[in-house]
Design a protein around this motif. Structure first.
Motif, PDB file in Angstrom:
ATOM      1  N   GLU A 104       0.838  -1.203   0.000  1.00  0.00           N
ATOM      2  CA  GLU A 104       0.000   0.000   0.000  1.00  0.00           C
ATOM      3  C   GLU A 104       0.875   1.256   0.000  1.00  0.00           C
ATOM      4  N   GLN A 105       1.935   1.236   0.790  1.00  0.00           N
ATOM      5  CA  GLN A 105       2.864   2.369   0.818  1.00  0.00           C
ATOM      6  C   GLN A 105       3.526   2.559  -0.549  1.00  0.00           C
ATOM      7  N   LEU A 106       3.933   1.445  -1.155  1.00  0.00           N
ATOM      8  CA  LEU A 106       4.536   1.485  -2.480  1.00  0.00           C
ATOM      9  C   LEU A 106       3.585   2.070  -3.512  1.00  0.00           C
ATOM     10  N   ALA A 107       2.342   1.616  -3.498  1.00  0.00           N
ATOM     11  CA  ALA A 107       1.344   2.094  -4.461  1.00  0.00           C
ATOM     12  C   ALA A 107       1.122   3.598  -4.316  1.00  0.00           C
ATOM     13  N   LYS A 108       1.090   4.091  -3.092  1.00  0.00           N
ATOM     14  CA  LYS A 108       0.920   5.524  -2.864  1.00  0.00           C
ATOM     15  C   LYS A 108       2.090   6.325  -3.433  1.00  0.00           C
ATOM     16  N   LEU A 109       3.302   5.816  -3.249  1.00  0.00           N
ATOM     17  CA  LEU A 109       4.465   6.514  -3.792  1.00  0.00           C
ATOM     18  C   LEU A 109       4.483   6.467  -5.318  1.00  0.00           C
ATOM     19  N   ARG A 110       4.091   5.349  -5.906  1.00  0.00           N
ATOM     20  CA  ARG A 110       4.024   5.275  -7.370  1.00  0.00           C
ATOM     21  C   ARG A 110       3.056   6.321  -7.908  1.00  0.00           C
ATOM     22  N   GLU A 111       1.919   6.467  -7.241  1.00  0.00           N
ATOM     23  CA  GLU A 111       0.930   7.477  -7.639  1.00  0.00           C
ATOM     24  C   GLU A 111       1.487   8.885  -7.437  1.00  0.00           C
ATOM     25  N   LYS A 112       2.105   9.119  -6.297  1.00  0.00           N
ATOM     26  CA  LYS A 112       2.670  10.433  -5.990  1.00  0.00           C
ATOM     27  C   LYS A 112       3.608  10.900  -7.098  1.00  0.00           C
ATOM     28  N   TYR A 113       4.437   9.980  -7.604  1.00  0.00           N
ATOM     29  CA  TYR A 113       5.423  10.329  -8.617  1.00  0.00           C
ATOM     30  C   TYR A 113       4.945  10.025 -10.042  1.00  0.00           C
ATOM     31  N   ASP A 114       3.692   9.587 -10.196  1.00  0.00           N
ATOM     32  CA  ASP A 114       3.079   9.314 -11.500  1.00  0.00           C
ATOM     33  C   ASP A 114       3.956   8.403 -12.357  1.00  0.00           C
ATOM     34  N   LEU A 115       4.334   7.262 -11.794  1.00  0.00           N
ATOM     35  CA  LEU A 115       5.230   6.340 -12.480  1.00  0.00           C
ATOM     36  C   LEU A 115       4.457   5.277 -13.251  1.00  0.00           C
ATOM     37  N   HIS A 116       5.063   4.858 -14.343  1.00  0.00           N
ATOM     38  CA  HIS A 116       4.539   3.749 -15.140  1.00  0.00           C
ATOM     39  C   HIS A 116       5.609   2.664 -15.133  1.00  0.00           C
ATOM     40  N   MET A 117       5.175   1.410 -15.231  1.00  0.00           N
ATOM     41  CA  MET A 117       6.103   0.310 -15.024  1.00  0.00           C
ATOM     42  C   MET A 117       6.042  -0.708 -16.148  1.00  0.00           C
ATOM     43  N   THR A 118       7.179  -1.327 -16.400  1.00  0.00           N
ATOM     44  CA  THR A 118       7.242  -2.554 -17.174  1.00  0.00           C
ATOM     45  C   THR A 118       7.990  -3.566 -16.310  1.00  0.00           C
ATOM     46  N   VAL A 119       7.704  -4.842 -16.521  1.00  0.00           N
ATOM     47  CA  VAL A 119       8.227  -5.884 -15.638  1.00  0.00           C
ATOM     48  C   VAL A 119       8.800  -7.033 -16.456  1.00  0.00           C
TER      49      VAL A 119
END
Length: 106
Positions: A74-89
């Motif tokens: 949950e903490q990770l998801a909030k930070l991803r949103e805060k910084y508007d990040l997109h991911m590939t895996v």
């Protein structure tokens, strides 16, 4: 061992700021201390200042599943949103191929 490479992409240095906050907030260290975590380390590719690579290695799938169910997500998801990040895996399963060892300088 299962290794997951996560590429975080952002704009204006947001991916690096995310990784920096993960480290300074203690979230990254808490993940490193989770049962079954073998590696949790950020890198920045040469020539791509808008991407940060996370190499995340675990003993097995059950360790990854426990991590995904932890409050850290949950903490990770909030930070991803805060910084508007997109991911590939990318996901890799280690097979410890012995024939490759003759090419590795230790």
């Amino acid at each position: 061992m299962i290794t997951v490479n996560l590429y975080y992409k952002g704009e204006n240095g947001s991916a690096r700021a995310f990784a920096d906050e993960m480290e300074t907030s203690g979230i990254a260290e808490a993940i490193r201390n989770e049962k079954g975590n073998l590696r949790y380390q950020y890198f920045q590719p040469i020539g791509d200042s808008e991407t940060v690579l996370l190499i995340d290695s675990w003993e097995d799938q059950s360790a990854i599943d426990a991590h995904h169910a932890s409050p850290m997500m949950e903490q990770l998801a909030k930070l991803r949103e805060k910084y508007d990040l997109h991911m590939t895996v990318e996901r890799f399963i280690s097979d410890e191929y012995e024939a490759d060892s003759k090419f590795i300088r230790k």
